[in-house]
Design a protein around this motif. Structure first.
Motif, PDB file in Angstrom:
ATOM      1  N   THR A  95      11.618 -13.306  38.556  1.00 53.39           N
ATOM      2  CA  THR A  95      10.445 -12.646  37.980  1.00 53.39           C
ATOM      3  C   THR A  95       9.267 -12.770  38.950  1.00 53.39           C
ATOM      4  N   THR A 111       4.766 -19.045  29.667  1.00 51.55           N
ATOM      5  CA  THR A 111       4.189 -17.699  29.734  1.00 51.55           C
ATOM      6  C   THR A 111       2.871 -17.633  28.983  1.00 51.55           C
ATOM      7  N   SER A 132      11.092 -13.138  43.949  1.00 56.33           N
ATOM      8  CA  SER A 132       9.873 -13.237  43.149  1.00 56.33           C
ATOM      9  C   SER A 132       8.632 -12.975  43.999  1.00 56.33           C
ATOM     10  N   ASN A 166       3.436 -11.962  33.741  1.00 55.17           N
ATOM     11  CA  ASN A 166       3.770 -12.812  32.601  1.00 55.17           C
ATOM     12  C   ASN A 166       4.655 -12.112  31.581  1.00 55.17           C
ATOM     13  N   ALA A 226       8.059 -12.168  32.938  1.00 55.46           N
ATOM     14  CA  ALA A 226       8.611 -13.527  32.885  1.00 55.46           C
ATOM     15  C   ALA A 226       9.345 -13.799  31.572  1.00 55.46           C
TER      16      ALA A 226
END
Length: 453
Positions: A258, A319, A393, A422, A425
């Protein structure tokens, strides 16, 4: 106070139980911990590298993020180091000589950064070589840890991994503040030259590794013969036919892939909020301390919690906490009466604790699913997949930064980067079933001889 000789066994037992988490304080364990400790100490140069790329080489956030993805390449080819270590002994030894060479390579890379590197491509090569040094030594000590972790009792589950990562966090803790403080008084190149001393510690402690030369002083039926590379590949292939191995590996890769906005945040901290190196050193000190706290929490309360549960909750909580960065990038924290520096310290502390708690079960799981005979190779492969996700990432983050038009001085869309990264994620939660529901994954045992069956 003097300790009577008759009390020495009691002292040794106390050290083993309280400080070493039940592991016997043998020279080889000290060597293993020293290597991890040095990995933490090398954080002394982390800020120096960032400021060197930003100020002296004049690279943009996108260029820095892309460069950091490239220099992570040695961490993505760790299986190659496992193949070399397991299959190509030097003078009959598979561990000790490679540690010695790794330390020398690392010292040379940092000396070059401190003296002759003057371009982005030269910096990329030098940083990649320093990364290669750490990655290779990491493969060696990881294989030694895996050999011991596999025979740990459930009561001691994860204790050795916790101890090793505690050593890394301790090394980082010791040098974290100085990583910024030194930059207030010395140039980045001076910091690089100071850093060059630490890899040599690995070369020295390598001689504490207890290792019997291959094909010597060992009965034929008990020899731990190095496998040829084709046989190692065959073993790894067999291992990955098991769902208990490839499903968790796929999850770890997705989780680490991510996108990250770390490079943009560094430029925001230094160019927009005008954080000085000394303060950034304080932030690193706080995060290193927080990592130790995270390790302690995992070892004390969470080591028996199923991997699926702890990773799932870690993703959600981390997150939500990272979303608080919106308050900082929009300067809302000032409206709330919270100083930029205090906000950054508190945010870094909490996120570092959560990050370490999430990381520990990954390490425990990776160690436990490694079959006999190819410990260095398979564990290195698992960690390289983990690190490949980290490189993707950074590159993914660089693309998003470029798309949003974020530069060294333009942070108008940084809030959008926070939201996008986020939300992405959370996607690994869709694959949380890939992780075992129990603490002990069911794995069909492979041994060095099973490839012939």
């Amino acid at each position: 106070m003097l300790i009577h000789s008759s009390d020495l066994p009691k002292v040794k037992d106390s050290v083993g139980k309280k400080i070493l988490l039940g592991n016997e304080p043998k020279p080889e364990l000290i060597a293993i911990l020293a290597v991890y400790f040095v990995q933490g100490i090398l954080g002394l140069s982390r800020l120096a590298v960032s400021f060197f790329l930003k100020d002296e080489l004049q690279l943009s956030p996108v260029e820095v993020s892309a460069l950091l993805g490239i220099v992570a390449l040695p961490w993505m080819i760790k299986p190659l180091f496992g193949f070399i270590s397991d299959g190509l002994p030097i003078f009959g030894y598979r561990r000790r000589p490679y540690l010695v060479l790794s330390g020398i390579l690392g010292a040379s890379a940092w000396v070059s950064l401190g003296t002759i590197v003057n371009s982005s491509w030269a910096a990329t090569i030098a940083i990649a070589l320093s990364s290669l040094s750490v990655a290779f030594s990491d493969v060696i000590v990881d294989s030694l840890v895996v050999e011991r972790a596999r025979v740990e009792s459930q009561a001691k589950a994860g204790s050795l991994q916790s101890l090793c990562w505690g050593a890394t966090a301790l090394g980082g803790l010791i040098t974290a503040y100085f990583s910024g403080l030194l930059l207030e008084y010395f140039s980045t190149r001076t910091v690089f030259l100071v850093t060059a001393f630490f890899p040599l510690i690995i070369s020295v402690v390598a001689w504490l590794i207890s290792e019997t030369p291959v094909n010597k002083d060992t009965p034929q039926h008990q020899q731990n013969q190095p496998l040829s590379i084709p046989n190692q590949l065959k073993q790894v292939g067999k291992a990955f036919t098991q769902k208990a191995i490839w499903l968790p590996t796929a999850f770890i890769f997705l989780w680490q892939s991510t996108p990250s906005g770390e490079a943009a945040f560094f430029y925001f901290f230094t160019n927009e909020l005008h954080f000085q190196p000394e303060f950034l050193g304080r932030v690193h000190l706080v995060t290193s301390l927080a990592s130790l706290i995270g390790i302690w929490i995992f070892q004390r309360f969470l080591k028996s919690v199923p991997f699926r549960v702890i990773c799932g909750w870690s993703i959600v909580i981390s997150t939500l906490l990272r979303m608080t960065m919106l308050l900082l990038v929009t300067h809302t924290n000032r409206t709330l009466g919270i100083d930029d520096q205090w906000f950054s310290l508190g945010d870094s502390l909490i996120l570092a604790v959560m990050g370490q708690i999430a990381f520990m079960p990954v390490m425990v799981l990776a160690a436990r699913i490694c079959p006999l005979g190819i410990e260095a190779t398979l564990f290195a492969l698992l960690m390289s997949i983990f690190n490949l996700g980290g490189a993707i990432s950074r590159e993914f983050g660089a693309l998003i930064m470029h798309w949003l038009g974020i530069t060294e001085n333009n942070f108008d869309t940084l809030w959008l980067l926070v939201i996008i990264t986020n939300l992405i994620a959370l996607l690994p939660l869709l694959f949380i079933q890939f992780l075992p529901s129990e603490q002990e994954p069911e794995i069909h045992t492979l041994t060095a001889n099973s490839i012939n069956n």
